[in-house]
Design a protein around this motif. Structure first.
Motif, PDB file in Angstrom:
ATOM      1  N   VAL A 146       0.677  -1.270  -0.045  1.00 38.04           N
ATOM      2  CA  VAL A 146       0.069  -0.090   0.011  1.00 38.04           C
ATOM      3  C   VAL A 146       0.776   1.166  -0.010  1.00 38.04           C
ATOM      4  O   VAL A 146       1.813   1.547   1.021  1.00 38.04           O
ATOM      5  N   GLY A 147       0.974   1.800  -1.003  1.00 36.12           N
ATOM      6  CA  GLY A 147       1.872   3.111  -1.342  1.00 36.12           C
ATOM      7  C   GLY A 147       1.723   4.107  -0.256  1.00 36.12           C
ATOM      8  O   GLY A 147       2.301   4.815   0.302  1.00 36.12           O
ATOM      9  N   ALA A 148       0.345   4.659  -0.120  1.00 37.37           N
ATOM     10  CA  ALA A 148      -0.028   5.786   0.655  1.00 37.37           C
ATOM     11  C   ALA A 148      -1.439   5.386   1.103  1.00 37.37           C
ATOM     12  O   ALA A 148      -2.331   5.094   0.391  1.00 37.37           O
ATOM     13  N   THR A 149      -1.825   6.189   2.313  1.00 36.55           N
ATOM     14  CA  THR A 149      -3.202   6.005   2.644  1.00 36.55           C
ATOM     15  C   THR A 149      -3.415   7.659   2.885  1.00 36.55           C
ATOM     16  O   THR A 149      -2.985   8.398   3.407  1.00 36.55           O
ATOM     17  N   SER A 150      -4.892   8.220   2.161  1.00 38.16           N
ATOM     18  CA  SER A 150      -5.261   9.601   2.240  1.00 38.16           C
ATOM     19  C   SER A 150      -5.363  10.039   3.609  1.00 38.16           C
ATOM     20  O   SER A 150      -5.880   9.171   4.527  1.00 38.16           O
ATOM     21  N   ASP A 151      -5.331  11.364   3.736  1.00 38.59           N
ATOM     22  CA  ASP A 151      -6.016  11.796   5.078  1.00 38.59           C
ATOM     23  C   ASP A 151      -7.376  11.897   4.928  1.00 38.59           C
ATOM     24  O   ASP A 151      -8.200  12.350   4.092  1.00 38.59           O
ATOM     25  N   GLY A 152      -8.181  11.631   6.049  1.00 42.92           N
ATOM     26  CA  GLY A 152      -9.593  11.955   6.194  1.00 42.92           C
ATOM     27  C   GLY A 152     -10.229  10.678   5.706  1.00 42.92           C
ATOM     28  O   GLY A 152     -10.837  10.000   6.172  1.00 42.92           O
ATOM     29  N   TYR A 153     -10.325  10.545   4.323  1.00 41.42           N
ATOM     30  CA  TYR A 153     -11.250   9.681   3.717  1.00 41.42           C
ATOM     31  C   TYR A 153     -10.951   8.069   4.050  1.00 41.42           C
ATOM     32  O   TYR A 153     -11.752   7.148   3.898  1.00 41.42           O
ATOM     33  N   GLU A 154      -9.593   8.005   4.348  1.00 44.98           N
ATOM     34  CA  GLU A 154      -9.453   6.491   4.560  1.00 44.98           C
ATOM     35  C   GLU A 154      -9.010   6.412   5.954  1.00 44.98           C
ATOM     36  O   GLU A 154      -8.405   5.273   6.559  1.00 44.98           O
ATOM     37  N   ASP A 155      -9.219   7.211   6.842  1.00 42.47           N
ATOM     38  CA  ASP A 155      -9.131   6.869   8.116  1.00 42.47           C
ATOM     39  C   ASP A 155      -9.690   5.695   8.768  1.00 42.47           C
ATOM     40  O   ASP A 155      -9.344   5.311   9.750  1.00 42.47           O
ATOM     41  N   GLY A 156     -10.995   5.351   8.167  1.00 40.87           N
ATOM     42  CA  GLY A 156     -11.753   4.568   8.778  1.00 40.87           C
ATOM     43  C   GLY A 156     -10.858   3.273   8.670  1.00 40.87           C
ATOM     44  O   GLY A 156     -10.940   2.108   9.526  1.00 40.87           O
ATOM     45  N   VAL A 157     -10.239   3.077   7.598  1.00 41.88           N
ATOM     46  CA  VAL A 157      -9.623   1.753   7.409  1.00 41.88           C
ATOM     47  C   VAL A 157      -8.529   1.637   8.155  1.00 41.88           C
ATOM     48  O   VAL A 157      -8.380   0.721   8.864  1.00 41.88           O
ATOM     49  N   LEU A 158      -7.570   2.702   8.620  1.00 39.22           N
ATOM     50  CA  LEU A 158      -6.567   2.430   9.625  1.00 39.22           C
ATOM     51  C   LEU A 158      -7.083   2.458  10.982  1.00 39.22           C
ATOM     52  O   LEU A 158      -6.662   1.593  11.788  1.00 39.22           O
ATOM     53  N   GLY A 159      -8.100   3.056  11.423  1.00 40.57           N
ATOM     54  CA  GLY A 159      -8.839   2.790  12.687  1.00 40.57           C
ATOM     55  C   GLY A 159      -9.261   1.266  12.641  1.00 40.57           C
ATOM     56  O   GLY A 159      -9.118   0.681  13.810  1.00 40.57           O
ATOM     57  N   PHE A 160      -9.924   0.845  11.773  1.00 36.17           N
ATOM     58  CA  PHE A 160     -10.360  -0.657  11.856  1.00 36.17           C
ATOM     59  C   PHE A 160      -9.124  -1.504  12.035  1.00 36.17           C
ATOM     60  O   PHE A 160      -9.073  -2.412  12.834  1.00 36.17           O
ATOM     61  N   GLN A 161      -7.978  -1.527  11.243  1.00 43.36           N
ATOM     62  CA  GLN A 161      -7.063  -2.175  11.551  1.00 43.36           C
ATOM     63  C   GLN A 161      -6.402  -2.342  12.660  1.00 43.36           C
ATOM     64  O   GLN A 161      -6.052  -3.267  13.284  1.00 43.36           O
ATOM     65  N   ARG A 162      -6.327  -1.024  13.468  1.00 46.15           N
ATOM     66  CA  ARG A 162      -6.226  -0.909  14.672  1.00 46.15           C
ATOM     67  C   ARG A 162      -6.727  -1.728  15.863  1.00 46.15           C
ATOM     68  O   ARG A 162      -6.237  -2.384  16.664  1.00 46.15           O
ATOM     69  N   ASN A 163      -7.974  -1.608  15.435  1.00 48.65           N
ATOM     70  CA  ASN A 163      -8.881  -2.598  16.407  1.00 48.65           C
ATOM     71  C   ASN A 163      -8.879  -3.966  16.187  1.00 48.65           C
ATOM     72  O   ASN A 163      -8.698  -4.704  17.206  1.00 48.65           O
ATOM     73  N   VAL A 164      -8.729  -4.214  14.962  1.00 46.48           N
ATOM     74  CA  VAL A 164      -8.224  -5.686  14.951  1.00 46.48           C
ATOM     75  C   VAL A 164      -6.985  -6.079  15.468  1.00 46.48           C
ATOM     76  O   VAL A 164      -6.781  -7.226  16.318  1.00 46.48           O
ATOM     77  N   ALA A 165      -5.852  -5.445  15.275  1.00 48.24           N
ATOM     78  CA  ALA A 165      -4.506  -5.607  15.832  1.00 48.24           C
ATOM     79  C   ALA A 165      -4.878  -5.826  17.366  1.00 48.24           C
ATOM     80  O   ALA A 165      -4.159  -6.810  18.127  1.00 48.24           O
ATOM     81  N   LYS A 166      -5.683  -4.758  17.855  1.00 45.49           N
ATOM     82  CA  LYS A 166      -5.742  -4.799  19.469  1.00 45.49           C
ATOM     83  C   LYS A 166      -6.510  -6.161  19.858  1.00 45.49           C
ATOM     84  O   LYS A 166      -5.724  -6.661  20.937  1.00 45.49           O
ATOM     85  N   HIS A 167      -7.491  -6.444  19.227  1.00 46.00           N
ATOM     86  CA  HIS A 167      -7.720  -7.803  19.729  1.00 46.00           C
ATOM     87  C   HIS A 167      -6.868  -9.045  19.619  1.00 46.00           C
ATOM     88  O   HIS A 167      -6.893  -9.925  20.264  1.00 46.00           O
ATOM     89  N   LEU A 168      -6.048  -8.999  18.477  1.00 43.88           N
ATOM     90  CA  LEU A 168      -5.099 -10.022  18.337  1.00 43.88           C
ATOM     91  C   LEU A 168      -3.891  -9.859  19.207  1.00 43.88           C
ATOM     92  O   LEU A 168      -2.849 -10.585  19.143  1.00 43.88           O
ATOM     93  N   GLY A 169      -3.595  -8.948  20.193  1.00 46.30           N
ATOM     94  CA  GLY A 169      -2.664  -8.505  20.792  1.00 46.30           C
ATOM     95  C   GLY A 169      -1.070  -8.322  19.894  1.00 46.30           C
ATOM     96  O   GLY A 169      -0.355  -8.680  20.226  1.00 46.30           O
ATOM     97  N   GLU A 170      -1.603  -7.739  18.888  1.00 43.38           N
ATOM     98  CA  GLU A 170      -0.284  -7.276  17.905  1.00 43.38           C
ATOM     99  C   GLU A 170      -0.017  -5.890  18.186  1.00 43.38           C
ATOM    100  O   GLU A 170      -0.759  -5.016  18.223  1.00 43.38           O
ATOM    101  N   GLU A 171       1.182  -5.696  18.179  1.00 47.00           N
ATOM    102  CA  GLU A 171       1.651  -4.232  18.284  1.00 47.00           C
ATOM    103  C   GLU A 171       1.483  -3.497  16.929  1.00 47.00           C
ATOM    104  O   GLU A 171       1.955  -4.262  15.988  1.00 47.00           O
ATOM    105  N   VAL A 172       1.156  -2.404  16.873  1.00 48.72           N
ATOM    106  CA  VAL A 172       1.149  -1.810  15.466  1.00 48.72           C
ATOM    107  C   VAL A 172       1.709  -0.249  15.642  1.00 48.72           C
ATOM    108  O   VAL A 172       1.723   0.123  16.818  1.00 48.72           O
TER     109      VAL A 172
END
Ligand SMILES: Cc1cc2nc3c(=O)[nH]c(=O)nc-3n(C[C@H](O)[C@H](O)[C@H](O)COP(=O)(O)OP(=O)(O)OC[C@H]3O[C@@H](n4cnc5c(N)ncnc54)[C@H](O)[C@@H]3O)c2cc1C
Ligand code: FES
Ligand code: FES
Ligand SMILES: [Fe+2]
Lengths: 350, 382
Positions: free
Chosen positions: B356-382
């Motif tokens: 993934v070359g780059a993630t836009s400001d604003g419009y793709e924030d949801g994607v990163l937030g979602f990934q952070r929540n998945v990682a948290k449940h799996l005990g992954e450091e991000v």
């Protein structure tokens, strides 16, 4: 410990021709003593024709919302206390009152998201009203479904306030009127039927739970309470979700094993009193006659005021509604019910 | 070029490529995420009468939900206490009791073991205390949610956090269901979720299909772990709605016209529009295979097919099945456009050059937030 305080009657509000609300003035110094929680009762010690009469009355007010301490009393035919309160008590009178007590209380769940089913009959509406107001006020997500049984519309206590509360979309009320002269009035859901097992089944089907965490509160005449509780348990409601408040005891069961002439000893706040109990008598009155300062109120095993811990011996108790299973296994007894079945019995109220 | 991150030149994704491709990640998600959170399981109307039940997989746990004679819903693990056989299949009615197909142990709809054939052969065990393993069920706005734990750490409302305040005006309990739609996409479930909450692609992939909403005026954000999204209609759409009010749901007032497109963590999309309410159950079947079960609700008036189709023709094929074009990007169906994008992304992950070359400001924030929540449940450091 039996503590009673003189409270002044601040107001008397006629609710129906047979029921009156008594508003007490609680001095600031006693405010926390008399706060209590929804569903609890006060014990009134009335002086009627030179005799002390003690009766428990549920708060119809809702302490968690505020508003003055209030009870609502329905006049019983030839009832000593209820007729006195309805016909002779005056604003400005002082009455001896014990602070709120009792187990007909709720603990909200973590989410404040529940469905409450309230079943009330006649004057049994008092503690239900206390809960209803508090639930709608303090649990904005909870819903309430109420079935309220009366003989006819003019005997419905709190009819007007309940009607106003129906504008809250989370509250639904169905009136059940059993009398032959019962008639409907505008706006409210009125069924001219007794609230029996079959009706309770329909009531639940018509009002499925909103949240699946449900509590069922029942207060009313013994026949109604038995019908509602029986219907709920038959339908699979877990016992632990049902909360009952009884105003009147059912007929008592006798025991053949009671001991005639048992010696009993009770310890009340460090002072001991003994008495001899004849077969068929309970421990309460003979001990009081010997000077024991034992608190009591209903003398029918339902209010729990006379609770004590059994230390020695065994007793038979015809009625133990005031005792939870945990209290029973912890050897708690009700002195107003306790008939010795052993020669020696020892108990303590502390 | 072994590390895909090296191809990045902007904000990088939080999850590595193998999160989308490996069986190990898939298994951990089933155990540590889907088995441990509240999940949408169906509608209250699916089980309207005592004895009605449906089954649902909650992570590793097969569970069923049944309505009792007291009209309360109860959830149990769908495994017999004798030797674990699955008790109930799919959906049905079972008011007289639940009979295990293997040795006929029978349970009440309250989960109690009520009969054991040839009971004497179990003389040495106390069967009275045996009952089905309980799970949790709670309902909100006519939707049924389940949790595998009988005493979950948080109740449904705590789990939903402030999401209910952003849910919108829809009352699913007041609506009726039209035919559900089931898709199976060859993509990891997280790609499907990320696509659902990606505000950037609305302008581009769906330029011709979802142009009735004003993407530039979208409001979105996380409420607890859940992603809430709303965008108003464009002027054309607004005037079309104004002259077609009879299609609009009673609960949706003019100030609420627009698209509410939420994602309840981890994988339940809720879409409330002027004329419909839909639930997108995104169900992981394998690391690169996902079922999307779409349940659509509307009002009684719209349900009659003619009105439904007429009303929806504005919605670029929302629920009209395939329009026959072979090229998904010319199908006029935004779901086909999304499928194409998701499956192509999944396929690209096989390439050593994928990144993934780059993630836009604003419009793709949801994607990163979602990934952070998945990682948290799996005990992954991000
Ligand atoms: C926890 C609790 C809470 C209560 N809360 C309320 C409340 O909020 N409001 C309320 O109105 N009441 C309430 N009560 C009931 C209240 O305590 C009294 O029992 C009630 O007011 C009747 O008392 P009384 O002195 O008027 O009647 P009593 O003189 O005690 O008589 C009660 C009834 O039995 C009849 N009776 C009396 N003696 C006999 C006899 N020998 N044989 C046959 N019948 C007889 C009387 O005619 C009368 O109808 C509550 C009771 C309890 C236990
Ligand atoms: S005085 Fe009420 S239970 Fe004994
Ligand atoms: S496994 Fe269910 S009865 Fe044997
Ligand atoms: Fe899309």
């Amino acid at each position: 410990m039996s503590r009673a305080f003189r409270l002044r009657v601040a107001d008397l509000r006629r609710e129906t021709t047979e029921a009156v609300s008594v508003v007490f003035d609680v001095p600031d110094a006693l405010a926390s003593t008399f706060r209590g929680v929804e569903g609890q009762h006060l014990v009134l010690r009335l002086d009627i024709d030179g005799r002390e009469v003690r009766r428990p009355y549920s708060m119809s007010s809702s302490p968690s919302i505020g508003g003055p301490l209030t009870i609502t009393v329905k006049s019983m035919p030839d009832g000593v206390a209820s007729v006195y309160i309805n016909n002779h008590l005056r604003v400005g009178d002082e009455v001896s009152v014990e602070p709120p007590a009792g187990n007909f209380v709720l603990r909200a769940n973590r989410d404040g998201y529940r469905t409450y089913y309230l079943f009330a009959g006649g004057s049994g509406v008092t503690p239900i009203m206390s809960h209803l107001r508090a639930i709608l006020h303090s649990e904005p997500r909870s819903h309430v479904r109420m079935a309220y049984a009366n003989r006819e519309s003019k005997s419905i206590i709190f009819n007007e306030e309940l009607g106003e509360m129906e504008s809250d979309g989370r509250f639904r009320l169905v009136h059940y009127l059993s009398g032959s002269r019962a008639r409907s009035w505008g706006g409210s859901d009125v069924r001219r039927r007794r609230l029996d097992k079959e009706e309770i089944r329909h009531f639940l089907a018509d009002h499925p739970p909103v949240s699946q965490d449900c509590r069922y509160l029942i207060c009313g005449p013994p026949g109604l309470m038995e019908a509602v509780e029986g219907a709920l348990l038959d339908l699979g409601v877990p016992h632990s979700d049902v909360l009952l408040e009884r105003f009147t005891p059912p007929p008592a069961k006798r025991s053949d094993h009671v001991f005639d002439g048992a010696s009993v000893l009770v310890d009340v706040a460090g002072s001991s009193t003994s008495a001899v109990i004849k077969a068929g008598d309970t421990m309460l009155r003979p001990l009081i006659a010997q000077g024991a300062d034992i608190p009591f109120a209903c003398e029918s095993g339902i209010c729990g005021t006379c609770m004590a811990k059994l230390v020695t011996g065994e007793v038979h108790m015809p009625i133990t509604f005031a005792l939870s299973e945990a209290q029973k296994s912890a050897n708690q007894i009700l002195l107003c019910q306790a008939q010795p079945t052993t020669e020696f019995v020892e108990a303590t109220t502390t | 070029m072994s590390n895909p991150m090296e191809t990045a030149f902007g904000k990088t994704p939080l999850l590595p490529a193998e999160a989308y491709t490996s069986q190990d990640w898939f298994d951990r998600e089933q155990r540590d995420l889907f088995s441990t959170v509240w999940q949408f399981a169906g509608f209250e109307k699916d089980v309207s009468e005592p004895g009605d039940y449906f089954t649902v997989q909650v992570g590793l746990h097969p569970v069923f939900v049944v309505r009792g004679d007291d009209h309360r819903l109860r959830a149990f693990h769908n495994i017999c206490r004798h030797r674990g056989t699955q008790l109930l299949r799919a959906t049905g009615q079972s008011s007289t009791g639940i009979v295990c197909p293997y040795h006929n142990w029978t349970y009440s709809i309250n989960g109690e073991l009520i009969s054991v054939p040839q009971r004497e052969v179990f003389a040495s065990v106390d069967l009275d205390a045996v009952g089905l393993h309980r799970a949790s069920v709670e309902t909100w706005k006519g939707m049924v949610f389940v949790h595998s734990d009988p005493e979950p750490e948080s109740g449904l409302m705590t789990w939903l956090a402030s999401f209910p305040d952003h849910f919108g005006p829809h009352e699913p309990a007041n609506l009726v269901e039209v035919d559900p739609i089931i898709h199976e996409w060859k993509a990891n479930w997280k790609i499907v979720v990320e696509n659902y909450i990606d505000g950037y692609h609305l302008f581009h992939l769906h330029a011709a299909t979802l142009d009735m909403y004003d993407h530039a005026r979208a409001e979105s954000g996380f409420r607890g772990p859940h992603f809430a999204f709303y965008e108003p209609p464009v002027d054309d759409m607004r005037s079309w709605l104004a002259s077609n009010r009879s299609y609009i749901l009673d609960d949706v007032g003019e100030k609420d016209w627009g698209a509410f497109v939420h994602m309840l963590f981890p994988a339940t999309g809720l879409t409330g529009l002027e004329m419909s309410f839909s639930v997108f159950q995104i169900i992981p079947l394998g690391p690169a295979l996902t079922r999307i079960h779409i349940r659509n609700l509307t009002n009684e008036k719209n349900r009659s097919a003619a009105r439904w189709e007429a009303g929806l023709s504005r919605l670029g094929g929302w629920f009209s099945k395939s329009q026959g074009a072979d090229d998904p990007l010319a199908s006029g169906d935004f779901m086909e456009e999304d499928r194409y994008a998701c499956e192509q992304q999944q396929r690209a992950m096989q390439s050593p050059l994928f990144g993934v070359g780059a993630t836009s400001d604003g419009y793709e924030d949801g994607v990163l937030g979602f990934q952070r929540n998945v990682a948290k449940h799996l005990g992954e450091e991000v």
